[in-house]
Scaffold this motif. Structure first.
Motif, short mmCIF file in Angstrom:
data_model
loop_
_atom_site.label_atom_id
_atom_site.label_comp_id
_atom_site.label_asym_id
_atom_site.label_seq_id
_atom_site.Cartn_x
_atom_site.Cartn_y
_atom_site.Cartn_z
N GLY A 7 -2.96 7.27 13.57
CA GLY A 7 -4.18 7.73 12.92
C GLY A 7 -3.90 8.43 11.61
N PHE A 8 -2.85 9.25 11.56
CA PHE A 8 -2.51 9.94 10.32
C PHE A 8 -2.05 8.94 9.26
CE2 PHE A 8 -1.24 13.64 13.29
CZ PHE A 8 -2.56 14.03 13.38
N ALA A 9 -1.28 7.94 9.69
CA ALA A 9 -0.81 6.93 8.74
C ALA A 9 -1.99 6.13 8.19
CB ALA A 9 0.19 5.99 9.42
N ILE B 15 0.83 -1.21 0.00
CA ILE B 15 0.00 0.00 0.00
C ILE B 15 0.87 1.26 0.00
CG2 ILE B 15 -1.74 1.29 1.28
CD1 ILE B 15 -2.74 -1.39 2.39
N MET B 16 1.84 1.31 0.87
CA MET B 16 2.77 2.43 0.97
C MET B 16 4.14 1.90 1.33
SD MET B 16 0.47 5.22 3.15
CE MET B 16 1.81 6.42 3.20
N SER B 17 5.17 2.64 0.95
CA SER B 17 6.52 2.26 1.35
C SER B 17 6.74 2.60 2.82
CB SER B 17 7.55 2.98 0.49
OG SER B 17 7.54 4.37 0.76
N SER B 18 7.69 1.96 3.43
CA SER B 18 7.98 2.20 4.84
C SER B 18 8.38 3.65 5.09
CB SER B 18 9.09 1.26 5.32
OG SER B 18 9.42 1.50 6.66
N GLN B 19 9.16 4.21 4.14
CA GLN B 19 9.59 5.60 4.30
C GLN B 19 8.39 6.55 4.31
OE1 GLN B 19 10.81 3.40 2.22
NE2 GLN B 19 13.06 3.41 2.21
N ASP B 20 7.43 6.31 3.42
CA ASP B 20 6.26 7.19 3.35
C ASP B 20 5.37 7.04 4.59
OD1 ASP B 20 7.05 8.18 0.91
OD2 ASP B 20 5.91 6.70 -0.25
N VAL B 21 5.25 5.81 5.10
CA VAL B 21 4.42 5.60 6.28
C VAL B 21 5.02 6.29 7.48
CG1 VAL B 21 3.41 3.88 7.83
CG2 VAL B 21 3.56 3.41 5.39
N CYS B 22 6.33 6.14 7.66
CA CYS B 22 6.97 6.70 8.86
C CYS B 22 6.92 8.21 8.89
CB CYS B 22 8.43 6.23 8.92
SG CYS B 22 8.62 4.46 9.24
N LYS B 23 6.83 8.86 7.72
CA LYS B 23 6.74 10.32 7.68
C LYS B 23 5.47 10.83 8.34
CE LYS B 23 9.41 10.88 3.41
NZ LYS B 23 9.33 11.25 1.96
#
Length: 610
Positions: free
Chosen positions: A461-463, A72-80
């Protein structure tokens, strides 16, 4: 049969972890799309948040694990998503609240206000409710409740006992330690861990995220204001127990109500701000500290007033002349109760340099928040920093500025006089000079008192909201809700508020807001309704948890004192839930409609065209 139940109880945690996983697993297996994968993750996290089979903050980390695994999303994008502007705003505000608690400024404000209102039953209630609500606007609901309830118990003890009993009690405890709530309150709100004598483990987590504060309270309950005051039963039980119930309930209810007035009052409000900024990036900061306060503060006052009247009628009757003290002289019991408050205030001593400095910085913080972007005129943020339509300064900037200053300013007034100027004061000056110079705030205190788990809750919640957007789940949900166009908008808002008020009775308000707000935003976009028309009432409704001891940490704290039954809280809270929903509905359809222009569908909300 009994042995089967025992076996199930032993494997309860394992079942709570695996059953939702197996139950929802057919969804991503049968429908192999990103939207179905994200739906599976949302449902799994929702169950884990509701059952709290693992800590709320740990559940909030699941997007980092599952979004990359399902593509769904890369780890880098999720952690942001885990440390956005809203999260920093929350951290900065809580650092300031931590300094207020650390220097006992909140206690000084509370006692001074109680001295002004007097000890007639109705005004005593109003004083405790007003002070608790005001404190909960800036510090955690748990901290304000923890500080106010022991004071209420001491006052009630003087009102309920005879003169001889009161004097004997005072003499027997004259050597006891004074209240020191600085070491027992932690700034959190927002949902988070152990309770006073501790009702049940579950009750520690079903609130606005205040468990860490409760954990500290439980370490030394006997130090909170003469223990006999906490446990003593009034002599004429029928009449006095009603006063005990009334005053303790008004404290916990006021804590929950007061938190709705400011963005930093409870994390659910910050979740709304973060979700709006994420889902509608071109919203021109329609929700900031000033606009939220302008809408929610009058609403809070109305609910607080109606709660005050409701509790009086329910527990004390309708003899308002006696309750309000019209033409009735002050009794000896009331004088002793006033003396308890006055004694506690005198024991605080004169206002220290640290208290004055913290109060000054706090006032500066509030002024800067209000004037940065007031809405009706250009604020200092627009005039000084914003260029070419780009917003460079936010409420988080102001919160961090004040927090950083608290780490720099000393807690003692600087002494610029030479130590050997005169022989008389040389020894005293030398002693002062040799003392370590502490700052208004230090990292050890912040590390101990700040609810770091709430930061993860906000980020989770934002993720989750970002994953729903990227996967297309939000759009699909919105399309399924298109038939709601035929229903009047006010009816949709009322129904959602009632549903959320019921749901939040058994679930953290943070988890409730995190689960519902993205879905409601998708619905509003699909049916061309102004998103604020449902998002604001829904967010406020997450704080209307008045019926059960496990609903919020403040409820659990007052219930742990033993004066209340579950039926007392349910009887008082049911109507208050309805009052809260009715008041929010009135607010959003009157001054809220004018403030946010709710009759039109704003261009910034039309995200589908992008």
């Amino acid at each position: 049969m009994l042995s089967c139940l025992t076996t199930l109880r032993n494997f309860r945690t394992l079942l709570q972890l695996t059953v939702p996983l197996l139950l929802f697993l057919p969804l991503p297996v049968a429908v192999q799309t990103k939207a179905s994968y994200c739906g599976f993750i949302v449902l799994l996290m929702a169950v884990y948040w509701c059952t709290e089979v693992i800590p709320l903050a740990v559940t909030s980390l699941l997007p980092i694990l599952l979004f990359p695994m399902f593509g769904i999303m890369s780890s880098q994008d999720v952690c942001k998503e885990y440390l956005q502007d809203t999260s920093v705003f929350f951290l900065g505000g809580l650092m300031v609240a931590t300094a207020i608690e650390h220097w006992n400024l909140h206690k000084r404000i509370a006692l001074r206000a109680l001295l002004l209102v007097g000890v007639k039953p109705a005004f005593l209630m109003l004083g405790f409710m007003g002070v608790t609500a005001f404190l909960s606007m800036w510090i955690s609901n748990t901290a304000s409740t923890t500080m106010m309830v022991p004071i209420a118990q001491a006052v009630l003890h003087q009102l309920s006992n005879s003169k001889e009993e009161a004097e004997n009690t005072e003499k027997s405890h004259s050597s006891a330690n004074d209240i020191d709530l600085e070491t027992k309150c932690s700034s959190v709100d927002v949902g988070v861990t152990d309770v006073y004598p501790s009702p049940t483990p579950a009750s520690l987590h079903h609130g606005s995220v205040d468990d860490m504060a409760l954990a500290e309270i439980s370490k030394a309950p006997e130090e909170n204001m003469n223990l006999s005051v906490i446990t003593t039963e009034p002599k004429d039980k029928p009449g006095k127990m009603k006063m005990y119930k009334c005053l303790t309930l008004c404290v916990c209810y006021a804590a929950s109500i007061g938190g709705t007035a400011t963005l930093t009052g409870t994390p659910a409000n910050l979740i709304l701000k973060g979700q709006i900024n994420q889902i509608y990036p071109d919203n021109d900061e329609v929700i900031n500290f000033a606009t939220w306060f302008g809408f929610s503060f009058p609403n809070m006052l109305i609910i607080l007033f109606l709660c005050w009247i409701r509790l009086q009628i329910l527990f004390l009757g309708m003899n308002f002349r006696e309750l309000w003290g019209w033409g009735i002289p002050v009794s000896s019991k009331e004088k002793r109760a006033h003396g308890v408050i006055e004694k506690e205030y005198i024991q605080l001593g004169p206002m220290t340099f640290a208290e004055k400095a913290v109060l000054t910085l706090f006032c500066l913080l509030v002024i800067l928040w209000f004037t940065r972007e007031p809405g009706f005129i250009p604020g200092w943020g627009t005039v000084l920093f914003d260029k070419n339509g780009t917003t460079y300064v936010s409420d988080a900037t102001v919160a961090v500025l004040i927090a950083v200053l608290m780490f720099m300013i000393p807690s003692r007034k600087p002494n610029f006089t030479p130590g050997n100027q005169n022989q008389e004061s040389s020894k005293e000056n030398l002693t002062v000079m040799n003392l370590p110079i502490n700052k208004l705030l230090n990292w050890v205190t912040v590390q101990r008192k700040l609810p770091w788990n709430v930061v993860l809750l906000l980020g989770g919640g934002f993720a989750l909201a970002k994953g729903c957007e990227v996967s297309g789940l939000s759009q699909q949900l919105g399309e399924q809700l298109l038939p709601l166009q035929k229903i009047p908008h006010w009816a949709i808002a009322v129904t959602l508020c009632l549903a959320i008020a019921i749901f939040t009775e058994c679930t953290s308000n943070v988890a409730t807001a995190t689960l519902f707000l993205p879905i409601l935003a998708s619905m509003a976009t699909s049916i061309q309704m102004n998103p604020l028309y449902v998002l604001i009432p829904a967010t406020l409704s997450t704080s209307f948890a008045f019926m059960l001891p496990v609903a919020t940490p403040p409820n659990a704290i007052v219930f742990s004192y033993g004066h209340l039954k579950v039926s007392d809280m349910a009887r008082a809270g049911f109507l208050l839930n309805l009052i809260g929903v009715a008041t929010v509905t009135l607010a959003i359809n009157t001054w809220g409609r004018l403030m946010f222009n709710l009759d039109t569908f704003p261009t910034w909300a039309n995200v589908t065209r992008k």
